[in-house]
Design a protein around this motif. Sequence first.
Motif, PDB file in Angstrom:
ATOM      1  N   ASP A 102       0.828  -1.207   0.000  1.00  0.00           N
ATOM      2  CA  ASP A 102       0.000   0.000   0.000  1.00  0.00           C
ATOM      3  C   ASP A 102       0.864   1.260   0.000  1.00  0.00           C
ATOM      4  OD1 ASP A 102      -2.398  -1.366  -0.079  1.00  0.00           O
ATOM      5  OD2 ASP A 102      -2.697  -1.322   2.090  1.00  0.00           O
ATOM      6  N   LEU A 103       1.944   1.240   0.766  1.00  0.00           N
ATOM      7  CA  LEU A 103       2.836   2.394   0.807  1.00  0.00           C
ATOM      8  C   LEU A 103       3.464   2.639  -0.558  1.00  0.00           C
ATOM      9  CD1 LEU A 103       4.242   4.599   2.505  1.00  0.00           C
ATOM     10  CD2 LEU A 103       6.053   2.914   2.965  1.00  0.00           C
ATOM     11  N   GLU A 104       3.958   1.565  -1.183  1.00  0.00           N
ATOM     12  CA  GLU A 104       4.551   1.706  -2.512  1.00  0.00           C
ATOM     13  C   GLU A 104       3.506   2.166  -3.532  1.00  0.00           C
ATOM     14  OE1 GLU A 104       7.874  -1.156  -3.636  1.00  0.00           O
ATOM     15  OE2 GLU A 104       6.673  -2.383  -2.276  1.00  0.00           O
ATOM     16  N   ALA A 105       2.301   1.622  -3.422  1.00  0.00           N
ATOM     17  CA  ALA A 105       1.244   2.015  -4.353  1.00  0.00           C
ATOM     18  C   ALA A 105       0.850   3.472  -4.155  1.00  0.00           C
ATOM     19  CB  ALA A 105       0.030   1.104  -4.193  1.00  0.00           C
ATOM     20  N   ALA A 106       0.898   3.952  -2.927  1.00  0.00           N
ATOM     21  CA  ALA A 106       0.601   5.368  -2.672  1.00  0.00           C
ATOM     22  C   ALA A 106       1.605   6.264  -3.393  1.00  0.00           C
ATOM     23  CB  ALA A 106       0.617   5.648  -1.170  1.00  0.00           C
ATOM     24  N   VAL A 107       2.886   5.914  -3.304  1.00  0.00           N
ATOM     25  CA  VAL A 107       3.921   6.690  -3.988  1.00  0.00           C
ATOM     26  C   VAL A 107       3.737   6.612  -5.496  1.00  0.00           C
ATOM     27  CG1 VAL A 107       6.406   6.881  -4.404  1.00  0.00           C
ATOM     28  CG2 VAL A 107       5.558   6.415  -2.098  1.00  0.00           C
ATOM     29  N   ALA A 108       3.450   5.401  -6.006  1.00  0.00           N
ATOM     30  CA  ALA A 108       3.265   5.233  -7.451  1.00  0.00           C
ATOM     31  C   ALA A 108       2.043   5.997  -7.949  1.00  0.00           C
ATOM     32  CB  ALA A 108       3.132   3.748  -7.782  1.00  0.00           C
ATOM     33  N   THR A 109       0.975   6.010  -7.168  1.00  0.00           N
ATOM     34  CA  THR A 109      -0.231   6.743  -7.556  1.00  0.00           C
ATOM     35  C   THR A 109       0.035   8.243  -7.600  1.00  0.00           C
ATOM     36  OG1 THR A 109      -1.607   5.026  -6.553  1.00  0.00           O
ATOM     37  CG2 THR A 109      -2.656   7.140  -6.984  1.00  0.00           C
ATOM     38  N   ALA A 110       0.771   8.743  -6.627  1.00  0.00           N
ATOM     39  CA  ALA A 110       1.130  10.160  -6.635  1.00  0.00           C
ATOM     40  C   ALA A 110       1.969  10.497  -7.861  1.00  0.00           C
ATOM     41  CB  ALA A 110       1.884  10.512  -5.355  1.00  0.00           C
ATOM     42  N   ALA A 111       2.876   9.587  -8.244  1.00  0.00           N
ATOM     43  CA  ALA A 111       3.713   9.820  -9.428  1.00  0.00           C
ATOM     44  C   ALA A 111       2.865   9.885 -10.693  1.00  0.00           C
ATOM     45  CB  ALA A 111       4.763   8.721  -9.553  1.00  0.00           C
ATOM     46  N   VAL A 112       1.852   9.036 -10.794  1.00  0.00           N
ATOM     47  CA  VAL A 112       0.956   9.061 -11.951  1.00  0.00           C
ATOM     48  C   VAL A 112       0.175  10.367 -11.980  1.00  0.00           C
ATOM     49  CG1 VAL A 112      -1.103   7.995 -12.967  1.00  0.00           C
ATOM     50  CG2 VAL A 112       0.789   6.570 -12.195  1.00  0.00           C
ATOM     51  N   GLU A 113      -0.289  10.805 -10.824  1.00  0.00           N
ATOM     52  CA  GLU A 113      -1.018  12.075 -10.759  1.00  0.00           C
ATOM     53  C   GLU A 113      -0.131  13.236 -11.207  1.00  0.00           C
ATOM     54  OE1 GLU A 113      -4.171  13.064 -10.026  1.00  0.00           O
ATOM     55  OE2 GLU A 113      -4.708  10.966 -10.185  1.00  0.00           O
ATOM     56  N   ALA A 125      -7.600   3.817  -5.955  1.00  0.00           N
ATOM     57  CA  ALA A 125      -7.428   4.432  -4.639  1.00  0.00           C
ATOM     58  C   ALA A 125      -6.468   5.619  -4.738  1.00  0.00           C
ATOM     59  CB  ALA A 125      -6.898   3.402  -3.650  1.00  0.00           C
ATOM     60  N   THR A 126      -6.722   6.642  -3.949  1.00  0.00           N
ATOM     61  CA  THR A 126      -5.877   7.832  -3.949  1.00  0.00           C
ATOM     62  C   THR A 126      -4.627   7.596  -3.098  1.00  0.00           C
ATOM     63  OG1 THR A 126      -6.909   8.768  -1.990  1.00  0.00           O
ATOM     64  CG2 THR A 126      -7.950   9.262  -4.124  1.00  0.00           C
ATOM     65  N   PRO A 127      -3.594   8.427  -3.271  1.00  0.00           N
ATOM     66  CA  PRO A 127      -2.435   8.310  -2.386  1.00  0.00           C
ATOM     67  C   PRO A 127      -2.818   8.413  -0.912  1.00  0.00           C
ATOM     68  CG  PRO A 127      -1.891   9.690  -4.267  1.00  0.00           C
ATOM     69  CD  PRO A 127      -3.370   9.414  -4.350  1.00  0.00           C
ATOM     70  N   ALA A 128      -3.780   9.281  -0.595  1.00  0.00           N
ATOM     71  CA  ALA A 128      -4.201   9.429   0.794  1.00  0.00           C
ATOM     72  C   ALA A 128      -4.833   8.141   1.316  1.00  0.00           C
ATOM     73  CB  ALA A 128      -5.194  10.586   0.923  1.00  0.00           C
ATOM     74  N   GLU A 129      -5.715   7.533   0.513  1.00  0.00           N
ATOM     75  CA  GLU A 129      -6.372   6.292   0.947  1.00  0.00           C
ATOM     76  C   GLU A 129      -5.364   5.167   1.116  1.00  0.00           C
ATOM     77  OE1 GLU A 129     -10.703   7.038  -1.230  1.00  0.00           O
ATOM     78  OE2 GLU A 129      -9.065   6.064  -2.323  1.00  0.00           O
ATOM     79  N   LEU A 130      -4.414   5.079   0.202  1.00  0.00           N
ATOM     80  CA  LEU A 130      -3.412   4.014   0.279  1.00  0.00           C
ATOM     81  C   LEU A 130      -2.472   4.237   1.465  1.00  0.00           C
ATOM     82  CD1 LEU A 130      -2.724   3.777  -3.531  1.00  0.00           C
ATOM     83  CD2 LEU A 130      -3.553   1.890  -2.106  1.00  0.00           C
TER      84      LEU A 130
END
Length: 338
Positions: A102-113, A125-130
């Motif tokens: 989840d932590l890695e996915a949060a960082v990856a999601t922020a990078a996509v944004e 899921a958003t970086p905040a949710e992850l």
Amino acid sequence: MTHPLHTPVVAADGALVRFALADLLGGLATSMRIELTDASAAEPWLTRLVGAEAARTALEQGHADVPARPELATLALLLWARRWWPAGPRLGVPSLDPALLDLEAAVATAAVEDVAEGLLDGFEATPAELFDAAVASGALTGPAGEVRGLCARLAAWFDAQDDVERAEAAAEPEIAGGQRAYALAAGTGPGSPGAGVLAEGRASVDWARVPPGVLDAAEDTVTWRIVAAGRLEVEVAGAFADAVLTAVATHNGEPFAEVPLALGAGQFAGSVALDAAATRLAATPDVHIGLVVGVAAEGVTGTTPADRAAVVSLVRARPPRVWTLAERAAAGDAAEEF
């Protein structure tokens, strides 16, 4: 249609972004396919992501194959691992800490944004949710330096979003050494067959019918037997975590019993009383009895043994240079155990 098990995907606003599983797991993803489901919704972010020419092709044809963006490839891999990672001692594949994923996915999601704002727009899921999910179970585990590095990137991103509370939490993460303890064990196995056993057999868990990260992904982990006393007994060896699970027994394809399963010492187990007709049926020659663990609804697209074997082979062949932090942490913990 290819099973979702084989098609890592990022759900975008008005589109799906797909990758080839073998390329993604091998760290060789050079292309991705964008399939539009709503061109008007996708258009605002599409040009920012792939450029004007490729965006025009996608809008005209409804799809486009374009060079892979590493940010999307990373996110697709992590989202796939959160759902389909095939852990099991017999497979030689360690379980991954869901909080680290989840932590890695949060960082990856922020990078996509950052690459294409609005691409996800609530479909993942958003970086905040992850991030919230990652810290919900307590201290984060894994190599402290790498965990702090990911958290620092999130802190900066949250700060830019004016999310002060999460920025502060990410800036000072609580970190624990070692992987979280899971309940996985080989299980006690079924009792020896003998007098009073009317029918018995083995089955495999269909990954599509159970929650991720709960059961050993190996084949033939399910044992069942019907005893003369009129009970169906089921055991599922290898448990990572607790979950609400049910086994559904069928004869000639028709359900005849449901068995609630409870977590015990490294396995799920349960039994249920059968009526006289079902008990007699079990003793009848040439009657095919099957057993499904998890959701048995016809609407579920199940996986086959060949599906599962192909994925396990790809996962086991992953070169260490492309491992996620969760994989490196799991490998480090496994080395410490021996």
